[in-house]
Design a protein around this motif. Sequence first.
Motif, short mmCIF file in Angstrom:
data_model
loop_
_atom_site.label_atom_id
_atom_site.label_comp_id
_atom_site.label_asym_id
_atom_site.label_seq_id
_atom_site.Cartn_x
_atom_site.Cartn_y
_atom_site.Cartn_z
N GLY A 128 0.79 -1.23 0.00
CA GLY A 128 0.00 0.00 0.00
C GLY A 128 0.82 1.27 0.00
O GLY A 128 0.35 2.30 0.50
N LYS A 131 0.20 4.72 -3.46
CA LYS A 131 -0.86 5.72 -3.67
C LYS A 131 -0.25 7.09 -3.92
O LYS A 131 0.55 7.59 -3.14
CB LYS A 131 -1.79 5.77 -2.46
N ALA A 148 -3.61 0.16 -7.34
CA ALA A 148 -3.13 0.50 -5.99
C ALA A 148 -3.09 2.00 -5.76
O ALA A 148 -2.60 2.45 -4.73
CB ALA A 148 -1.74 -0.10 -5.78
#
Length: 192
Positions: A128, A131, A148
């Motif tokens: 993650g 972004k 993502a």
Amino acid sequence: MSKKILMLVGDYVEDYEVMVPFQALTMLGYVVEAVCPDKKAGEFVRTSIHDFEGDQTYSEKRGHNFTLNKDFDAVDTADYAGLVVPGGRAPEYIRLNARVLEIVREFDAAGKPIAAICHGPLVLVTAGVLKGKSCAAYPACGPDVTCAGGKYADIALDKAHVDGNLVTAPAWPAHPDWIAKFAALLGAKISI
């Protein structure tokens, strides 16, 4: 600043993408510690050789055995200046390990340089950390980067891309550019 680099690998990591940066970074004076989930120093991972032979995707052949030199369970990210995530088949499954994802997040949160190549960005996707960032990867991984929340950097196979602390590349033909850009993020001085 630490002169240690952590390398996350697993069985069927791409042969060139583990061997070449390991050797090049060692040549620059870094101590590269290669780890694999559920394995210890002295054990090895099998590598695969991905080649571009005119097919719609890469071909895959058995490579070498690559010996690990650090216990995965002993990793403390505070000890390292940077992180390398090679490609191959390994990223598909090492990203299922919760500690692997924590390691990536810890490097990212600290703003430390992270180098990922080919399928290696799949680990960054699952952690993650993409972004709002642009990221190169093997073209088949581009949709994963986009899903993502990242921007897929569609660049030539022999080029690397930098966004902040992240240096990424599509495949091993980019080694000269990818390793040089990672070394620059590390603050390495290269003189000839």
